[in-house]
Design an enzyme around this catalytic site. Structure first.
Site, mmCIF file in Angstrom:
data_model
loop_
_atom_site.group_PDB
_atom_site.id
_atom_site.type_symbol
_atom_site.label_atom_id
_atom_site.label_comp_id
_atom_site.label_asym_id
_atom_site.label_seq_id
_atom_site.Cartn_x
_atom_site.Cartn_y
_atom_site.Cartn_z
ATOM 1 N N PRO A 203 -3.109 6.597 16.870
ATOM 2 C CA PRO A 203 -3.090 5.801 15.634
ATOM 3 C C PRO A 203 -3.042 6.654 14.371
ATOM 4 C CG PRO A 203 -5.255 5.657 16.692
ATOM 5 C CD PRO A 203 -4.389 6.486 17.587
ATOM 6 N N TYR B 141 6.252 8.833 7.475
ATOM 7 C CA TYR B 141 5.019 8.035 7.503
ATOM 8 C C TYR B 141 5.323 6.542 7.585
ATOM 9 C CZ TYR B 141 0.129 7.124 6.100
ATOM 10 O OH TYR B 141 -1.191 6.743 6.041
ATOM 11 N N HIS C 4 0.835 -1.197 0.000
ATOM 12 C CA HIS C 4 0.000 0.000 0.000
ATOM 13 C C HIS C 4 0.866 1.241 0.000
ATOM 14 C CE1 HIS C 4 -3.179 2.724 0.736
ATOM 15 N NE2 HIS C 4 -4.038 1.748 0.564
ATOM 16 N N TYR D 30 -7.644 10.542 4.074
ATOM 17 C CA TYR D 30 -7.671 11.466 5.210
ATOM 18 C C TYR D 30 -8.543 12.647 4.808
ATOM 19 C CZ TYR D 30 -3.558 9.051 7.162
ATOM 20 O OH TYR D 30 -2.694 8.119 7.689
ATOM 21 N N LYS E 205 1.777 3.843 13.859
ATOM 22 C CA LYS E 205 3.138 3.547 14.326
ATOM 23 C C LYS E 205 3.207 2.509 15.455
ATOM 24 C CE LYS E 205 5.647 6.795 12.203
ATOM 25 N NZ LYS E 205 5.683 6.328 10.829
HETATM 26 C C1 LIG Z 1 -8.057 1.355 16.565
HETATM 27 C C2 LIG Z 1 -6.558 1.157 16.510
HETATM 28 C C3 LIG Z 1 -5.904 1.164 15.270
HETATM 29 C C4 LIG Z 1 -4.514 1.011 15.206
HETATM 30 N N1 LIG Z 1 -3.883 1.023 13.975
HETATM 31 C C5 LIG Z 1 -2.534 0.849 13.904
HETATM 32 C C6 LIG Z 1 -1.838 0.754 12.627
HETATM 33 O O1 LIG Z 1 -2.435 0.828 11.548
HETATM 34 N N2 LIG Z 1 -0.482 0.551 12.644
HETATM 35 C C7 LIG Z 1 0.211 0.432 13.826
HETATM 36 O O2 LIG Z 1 1.435 0.258 13.791
HETATM 37 N N3 LIG Z 1 -0.418 0.488 15.038
HETATM 38 C C8 LIG Z 1 -1.759 0.690 15.113
HETATM 39 N N4 LIG Z 1 -2.396 0.673 16.327
HETATM 40 C C9 LIG Z 1 -1.607 0.465 17.566
HETATM 41 C C10 LIG Z 1 -1.294 -1.021 17.800
HETATM 42 O O3 LIG Z 1 -2.472 -1.785 17.710
HETATM 43 C C11 LIG Z 1 -0.626 -1.202 19.170
HETATM 44 O O4 LIG Z 1 0.417 -0.273 19.281
HETATM 45 C C12 LIG Z 1 -0.074 -2.636 19.335
HETATM 46 O O5 LIG Z 1 -1.129 -3.545 19.568
HETATM 47 C C13 LIG Z 1 0.911 -2.709 20.505
HETATM 48 O O6 LIG Z 1 1.339 -4.035 20.683
HETATM 49 P P1 LIG Z 1 1.752 -4.570 22.127
HETATM 50 O O7 LIG Z 1 2.145 -5.983 21.936
HETATM 51 O O8 LIG Z 1 2.694 -3.632 22.755
HETATM 52 O O9 LIG Z 1 0.422 -4.444 23.007
HETATM 53 P P2 LIG Z 1 -0.985 -5.177 22.852
HETATM 54 O O10 LIG Z 1 -1.288 -5.485 21.432
HETATM 55 O O11 LIG Z 1 -1.957 -4.318 23.599
HETATM 56 O O12 LIG Z 1 -0.803 -6.551 23.606
HETATM 57 C C14 LIG Z 1 -0.687 -6.602 25.014
HETATM 58 C C15 LIG Z 1 -1.135 -7.983 25.477
HETATM 59 O O13 LIG Z 1 -0.930 -8.063 26.890
HETATM 60 C C16 LIG Z 1 -2.059 -8.662 27.494
HETATM 61 N N5 LIG Z 1 -2.117 -8.197 28.895
HETATM 62 C C17 LIG Z 1 -2.531 -6.983 29.346
HETATM 63 N N6 LIG Z 1 -2.417 -6.906 30.676
HETATM 64 C C18 LIG Z 1 -1.909 -8.104 31.068
HETATM 65 C C19 LIG Z 1 -1.550 -8.636 32.332
HETATM 66 N N7 LIG Z 1 -1.700 -7.917 33.467
HETATM 67 N N8 LIG Z 1 -1.056 -9.890 32.394
HETATM 68 C C20 LIG Z 1 -0.902 -10.623 31.247
HETATM 69 N N9 LIG Z 1 -1.236 -10.175 30.036
HETATM 70 C C21 LIG Z 1 -1.718 -8.930 29.938
HETATM 71 C C22 LIG Z 1 -3.232 -8.233 26.635
HETATM 72 O O14 LIG Z 1 -4.341 -9.103 26.768
HETATM 73 C C23 LIG Z 1 -2.615 -8.261 25.244
HETATM 74 O O15 LIG Z 1 -2.778 -9.508 24.624
HETATM 75 C C24 LIG Z 1 -3.779 0.835 16.428
HETATM 76 C C25 LIG Z 1 -4.443 0.815 17.649
HETATM 77 C C26 LIG Z 1 -5.807 0.986 17.714
HETATM 78 C C27 LIG Z 1 -6.500 0.953 19.058
#
Ligand SMILES: Cc1cc2nc3c(=O)[nH]c(=O)nc-3n(C[C@H](O)[C@H](O)[C@H](O)COP(=O)(O)OP(=O)(O)OC[C@H]3O[C@@H](n4cnc5c(N)ncnc54)[C@H](O)[C@@H]3O)c2cc1C
Length: 419
Positions: A320, A416, A99, A228, A324
């Site tokens: 978002p 970006y 994309h 956008y 990133k």
């Molecule tokens: C609507 C939306 C759209 C987005 N679009 C984009 C995009 O296009 N591109 C992009 O790069 N990012 C995007 N993001 C951001 C991205 O989704 C997050 O930054 C990403 O999920 C972070 O990954 P992570 O593994 O750090 O955390 P998470 O994905 O939040 O994973 C954390 C995990 O820890 C678990 N957990 C929580 N607390 C505990 C606990 N106490 N004990 C054990 N397990 C626990 C949770 O259940 C979860 O499975 C978006 C976010 C949102 C909300």
């Protein structure tokens, strides 16, 4: 054999692994205890496993929930590189879509930006986060990785000592401790890792005062670009996820609950803000997910506290607007995995010492770009007057620069897609 040993997951057969993994384990030991099975925790788990490091992933939710959480979709070239280099990109190669184009729509007209051909980072690959998480989980379990679902971390204990541990509670009410040499807090913004930090941690926080209603529609994309739309009624966004599913965003009043808008109102408002009357109708469908996202930045510093390392959303939250968060999570997981392998397998702790500073460099670059995007796409909150009119005039000028100046377009393309 102790209960923890009995339930440690060593099966290599995928089905057996899944069954064993589904049994929550309240006590155990591992060199690295990883909290959270999101993109950060699962990339880290896979890379440590491949490096021969003993680790376990503790996840609060069950497997079905983890595999169905639809969030991110736009993966940067660097993320794809990490996944490919580590044999984690088969699904993404099969079903991900390149994309490369953004389309900006305003009251003054529209223009397209082929960012994928402008900057040093190339295009994004669109691949839904839940598919990526499913791939990572399957790969980790197939390789014999240890993972305990329905095991909530309550607190990280003795992070300053040589043997930190994690107090846990399983879904059926058992409490226990997982002990390790290192703990990786990959459990998001509201997880136990953040709650366990000592006093004195610096927290950089900004509420941008803007809220989006995030929507997932069972509808084919309406345009072949990220859309956008800047409108006097507020921002609207369009992002393809798959040929059948599209993510939309509509800016809403702060405090507006998800579900407050009917489907009809959502489609009407999207059509209005995306100037569908001028540029073609949106392709409708059932809205299957609605959630409100308050645009916030929240960065902790440093990202290491003794034996505890923060990774992904646990380390920093980013709006978002610039796609990133997941990309940073994967990058930080790679940096930490290399440093842990160097330390645990080769006795070289230098990478661990540098982890926080290296990641914060990337995090602040991403925050800077995301902050710029927020200002480009929204009027400041508050009543229309001198301040907001000034901001809107600047915003129009910025969009015009982006439409006309090659230098600005190249800067945008790098910011970006780059992390
Ligand atoms: C609507 C939306 C759209 C987005 N679009 C984009 C995009 O296009 N591109 C992009 O790069 N990012 C995007 N993001 C951001 C991205 O989704 C997050 O930054 C990403 O999920 C972070 O990954 P992570 O593994 O750090 O955390 P998470 O994905 O939040 O994973 C954390 C995990 O820890 C678990 N957990 C929580 N607390 C505990 C606990 N106490 N004990 C054990 N397990 C626990 C949770 O259940 C979860 O499975 C978006 C976010 C949102 C909300």
């Amino acid at each position: 054999m102790s209960e923890s040993q009995r339930s440690q997951l060593v099966a290599h057969d995928r089905d057996a692994a899944a069954t064993a993994a589904d049994a929550a384990t309240a006590d155990g030991t591992a060199d690295v205890v990883i909290l959270g099975a999101g993109p950060a925790g699962l990339v880290l788990g896979n890379l440590l496993q491949a490096g021969g490091i003993d680790c376990v992933v503790l996840e609060r939710a069950d497997r079905a929930h983890v595999q169905s959480r639809a969030r991110a979709g736009y993966l940067a070239a660097n993320t794809v590189r990490i996944l490919e280099e580590n044999g984690l990109a088969a699904g993404l190669r099969r079903n991900g879509q390149p994309h490369a184009v953004c389309e900006f729509r305003t009251e003054d007209g529209r223009f397209r930006l082929d960012y994928g051909s402008l900057g040093p980072c190339g295009p994004h690959t669109v691949y839904p986060q839940q598919e990526l998480v499913t791939d990572l989980l399957t790969h980790y379990l197939d390789a014999g990785g240890r993972l305990s679902f329905e095991t909530e971390a309550l607190a990280v204990l003795d992070a300053d000592g040589a043997r930190p541990s994690v107090a846990v509670r399983t879904a059926d009410g058992r409490q226990g401790h997982w002990q390790g040499r290192y703990v990786a807090g990959c459990d998001g913004r509201h997880g136990a890792a953040r709650r366990s930090l000592p006093a004195g941690v610096v927290r950089h926080r900004r509420d941008h005062g803007v809220s989006w209603l995030g929507l997932l529609a069972e509808a084919p994309p309406s345009l072949d670009a990220v859309g956008y739309a800047v409108h006097r009624r507020g921002f609207a966004g369009h992002m393809a996820r798959t040929p059948e599913v599209t993510r939309y965003y509509v800016q809403v009043e702060r405090g507006e609950p998800a579900g407050a808008w009917s489907e009809q109102r959502i489609w009407d408002e999207l059509a209005l803000r995306m100037h569908a009357a001028d540029y073609g109708p949106l392709r409708g469908g059932r809205i299957v997910q609605q959630s409100v996202v308050d645009l916030e930045s929240d960065v902790l510093e440093p990202l290491r506290h003794g034996s505890l390392f923060l990774v992904g959303d646990a380390a920093s939250l980013i709006s978002p607007s610039a796609a990133k968060g997941a990309n940073l999570a994967v990058l930080e997981a790679e940096i930490l995995a290399r440093a842990l392998v160097d330390d645990l397998a080769h006795g070289d702790p230098a990478g661990l010492d540098r982890y926080s500073a290296r990641c914060l460099d990337h995090i602040w670059r991403a925050q800077e770009f995301s902050h710029w995007m927020i200002q480009l796409l929204h009027s400041p909150p508050g009543p229309v007057g001198g301040e907001t009119l000034f901001h809107d005039a600047l915003r129009r000028s910025r969009l015009e620069l982006l439409r006309t100046s090659r230098t600005h377009q190249q800067w945008f393309a790098e910011g970006y897609v780059g992390v």
